[in-house]
Design a protein around this motif. Structure first.
Motif, PDB file in Angstrom:
ATOM      1  N   GLU A  30      22.863 -52.937 -53.615  1.00 28.33           N
ATOM      2  CA  GLU A  30      23.948 -52.635 -52.675  1.00 28.33           C
ATOM      3  C   GLU A  30      25.266 -52.456 -53.446  1.00 28.33           C
ATOM      4  O   GLU A  30      26.108 -51.632 -53.089  1.00 28.33           O
ATOM      5  N   THR A  31      25.421 -53.219 -54.528  1.00 30.60           N
ATOM      6  CA  THR A  31      26.655 -53.205 -55.321  1.00 30.60           C
ATOM      7  C   THR A  31      26.797 -51.926 -56.141  1.00 30.60           C
ATOM      8  O   THR A  31      27.891 -51.374 -56.273  1.00 30.60           O
ATOM      9  N   VAL A  32      25.689 -51.469 -56.730  1.00 30.79           N
ATOM     10  CA  VAL A  32      25.730 -50.315 -57.647  1.00 30.79           C
ATOM     11  C   VAL A  32      25.518 -49.022 -56.854  1.00 30.79           C
ATOM     12  O   VAL A  32      24.480 -48.833 -56.235  1.00 30.79           O
ATOM     13  N   ASP A  33      26.505 -48.151 -56.879  1.00 30.81           N
ATOM     14  CA  ASP A  33      26.434 -46.887 -56.136  1.00 30.81           C
ATOM     15  C   ASP A  33      25.616 -45.866 -56.925  1.00 30.81           C
ATOM     16  O   ASP A  33      26.031 -45.424 -58.001  1.00 30.81           O
ATOM     17  N   ARG A  34      24.471 -45.489 -56.384  1.00 36.85           N
ATOM     18  CA  ARG A  34      23.591 -44.531 -57.084  1.00 36.85           C
ATOM     19  C   ARG A  34      24.267 -43.167 -57.274  1.00 36.85           C
ATOM     20  O   ARG A  34      23.918 -42.412 -58.180  1.00 36.85           O
ATOM     21  N   ARG A  35      25.246 -42.878 -56.429  1.00 37.68           N
ATOM     22  CA  ARG A  35      25.935 -41.579 -56.543  1.00 37.68           C
ATOM     23  C   ARG A  35      26.643 -41.408 -57.878  1.00 37.68           C
ATOM     24  O   ARG A  35      26.844 -40.297 -58.351  1.00 37.68           O
ATOM     25  N   ALA A  36      27.026 -42.528 -58.499  1.00 38.71           N
ATOM     26  CA  ALA A  36      27.719 -42.462 -59.794  1.00 38.71           C
ATOM     27  C   ALA A  36      26.805 -41.925 -60.900  1.00 38.71           C
ATOM     28  O   ALA A  36      27.275 -41.508 -61.956  1.00 38.71           O
ATOM     29  N   PHE A  37      25.484 -41.912 -60.636  1.00 40.92           N
ATOM     30  CA  PHE A  37      24.518 -41.551 -61.677  1.00 40.92           C
ATOM     31  C   PHE A  37      23.842 -40.200 -61.416  1.00 40.92           C
ATOM     32  O   PHE A  37      22.951 -39.800 -62.154  1.00 40.92           O
ATOM     33  N   VAL A  38      24.264 -39.525 -60.356  1.00 41.08           N
ATOM     34  CA  VAL A  38      23.647 -38.246 -59.982  1.00 41.08           C
ATOM     35  C   VAL A  38      24.719 -37.164 -59.999  1.00 41.08           C
ATOM     36  O   VAL A  38      25.831 -37.378 -59.536  1.00 41.08           O
ATOM     37  N   ARG A  39      24.370 -36.003 -60.551  1.00 46.35           N
ATOM     38  CA  ARG A  39      25.355 -34.934 -60.702  1.00 46.35           C
ATOM     39  C   ARG A  39      25.258 -33.875 -59.602  1.00 46.35           C
ATOM     40  O   ARG A  39      24.195 -33.645 -59.027  1.00 46.35           O
ATOM     41  N   GLY A  40      26.387 -33.226 -59.356  1.00 50.71           N
ATOM     42  CA  GLY A  40      26.417 -32.001 -58.542  1.00 50.71           C
ATOM     43  C   GLY A  40      25.886 -32.170 -57.128  1.00 50.71           C
ATOM     44  O   GLY A  40      26.155 -33.166 -56.456  1.00 50.71           O
ATOM     45  N   LEU A  41      25.099 -31.195 -56.701  1.00 56.69           N
ATOM     46  CA  LEU A  41      24.605 -31.154 -55.325  1.00 56.69           C
ATOM     47  C   LEU A  41      23.752 -32.357 -54.961  1.00 56.69           C
ATOM     48  O   LEU A  41      23.669 -32.745 -53.801  1.00 56.69           O
ATOM     49  N   PHE A  42      23.093 -32.927 -55.974  1.00 58.83           N
ATOM     50  CA  PHE A  42      22.161 -34.019 -55.689  1.00 58.83           C
ATOM     51  C   PHE A  42      22.875 -35.318 -55.315  1.00 58.83           C
ATOM     52  O   PHE A  42      22.254 -36.232 -54.784  1.00 58.83           O
ATOM     53  N   ALA A  43      24.174 -35.411 -55.599  1.00 59.52           N
ATOM     54  CA  ALA A  43      24.919 -36.629 -55.277  1.00 59.52           C
ATOM     55  C   ALA A  43      24.845 -36.942 -53.785  1.00 59.52           C
ATOM     56  O   ALA A  43      24.823 -38.105 -53.370  1.00 59.52           O
ATOM     57  N   GLU A  44      24.779 -35.896 -52.959  1.00 61.23           N
ATOM     58  CA  GLU A  44      24.692 -36.090 -51.497  1.00 61.23           C
ATOM     59  C   GLU A  44      23.387 -36.759 -51.078  1.00 61.23           C
ATOM     60  O   GLU A  44      23.290 -37.309 -49.994  1.00 61.23           O
ATOM     61  N   ARG A  45      22.385 -36.681 -51.946  1.00 62.64           N
ATOM     62  CA  ARG A  45      21.080 -37.238 -51.602  1.00 62.64           C
ATOM     63  C   ARG A  45      20.823 -38.567 -52.315  1.00 62.64           C
ATOM     64  O   ARG A  45      19.708 -39.083 -52.307  1.00 62.64           O
ATOM     65  N   ALA A  46      21.869 -39.104 -52.917  1.00 58.44           N
ATOM     66  CA  ALA A  46      21.716 -40.289 -53.767  1.00 58.44           C
ATOM     67  C   ALA A  46      21.190 -41.503 -53.010  1.00 58.44           C
ATOM     68  O   ALA A  46      20.542 -42.363 -53.591  1.00 58.44           O
ATOM     69  N   GLU A  47      21.479 -41.572 -51.711  1.00 63.01           N
ATOM     70  CA  GLU A  47      21.036 -42.750 -50.960  1.00 63.01           C
ATOM     71  C   GLU A  47      19.700 -42.534 -50.248  1.00 63.01           C
ATOM     72  O   GLU A  47      19.276 -43.364 -49.459  1.00 63.01           O
ATOM     73  N   GLU A  48      19.045 -41.412 -50.549  1.00 62.63           N
ATOM     74  CA  GLU A  48      17.695 -41.189 -50.026  1.00 62.63           C
ATOM     75  C   GLU A  48      16.687 -41.785 -51.001  1.00 62.63           C
ATOM     76  O   GLU A  48      16.921 -41.809 -52.207  1.00 62.63           O
TER      77      GLU A  48
END
Length: 213
Positions: A30-48
């Motif tokens: 919950e603490t670590v945001d997966r979006r910080a590790f995904v680039r470009g268009l895929f950032a929107e899908r980071a929480e899937e």
């Protein structure tokens, strides 16, 4: 429009429903945001709950697999952990919330450098990133309390088993690289090694040598 809180709630619900039940692991994720590790268009899908492509032909594992592997490691606040296969850096960031010290290695210099930059940006100071051939572990820092391998080997690698402290735990996907693999938990005992098969997974192969990128 979905709020951050709703997205996070759905994310945690997906993890729990797939067997990630350890409270410390869930808090770390919950603490670590997966979006910080995904680039470009895929950032929107980071929480899937799905793997996503990253640079160098690699992937960031799906969160439920990250959670289950982390849970199986049983990391305590005193642990020194080795991760083989930094990739995006997401798994190491989760481990950094749970362990005293995390060493993470990758054969792709670009991935190691990018992950190091993300860790600095997030203020994760207990992670050391090294660009090296992870199939040989990190003998100069051994022994380790926990070892996690995020690429599939045909057998648990001998050099890594040798670097595991007695009482230590290693989690590694084992099997042919183009087939379904088994996630194995290895515990080092005074007599040798105990192996437990956890579940089927699919990971990129563990490759010896440095990448040319």
């Amino acid at each position: 429009m979905t709020t951050n809180a709703e997205r996070k709630m759905r994310f945690l619900y997906a993890l729990r429903s797939r067997g990630v039940t350890d409270a410390r692991v869930l808090t770390a994720m919950e603490t670590v945001d997966r979006r910080a590790f995904v680039r470009g268009l895929f950032a929107e899908r980071a929480e899937e709950d799905m793997p996503l492509p990253i640079a160098c032909g690699q992937t960031i594992s799906q969160p439920s697999v990250v959670g289950l592997m982390t849970q199986a490691l049983q990391v305590t606040p005193r642990c020194k952990v080795l991760e083989v296969g930094t990739g995006s850096g997401y798994q190491a960031a989760i481990l950094s919330q749970l362990a005293r010290r995390v060493y993470t290695v990758d054969r792709h210099r670009r991935l190691a450098n990018e992950a190091r930059n993300v860790f600095e940006r997030l203020g994760l100071t207990n992670i050391t990133v090294i660009a090296t051939d992870g199939s040989f572990g990190l003998p100069e820092q051994a022994p380790f309390d926990r070892i996690i391998v995020t690429a599939a080997a045909e057998d648990p690698p001998g050099p890594l088993l040798a670097q595991l402290r007695e009482g230590g735990i290693m989690v590694v996907p084992v099997g042919q690289s183009d087939a379904v693999q088994s996630l194995i938990k290895v515990v080092r005992t005074a007599e040798g090694f105990d192996y437990t098969e956890l579940r089927t997974v699919r990971f990129v192969p563990l490759v010896e040598g440095m990448a040319s990128d």
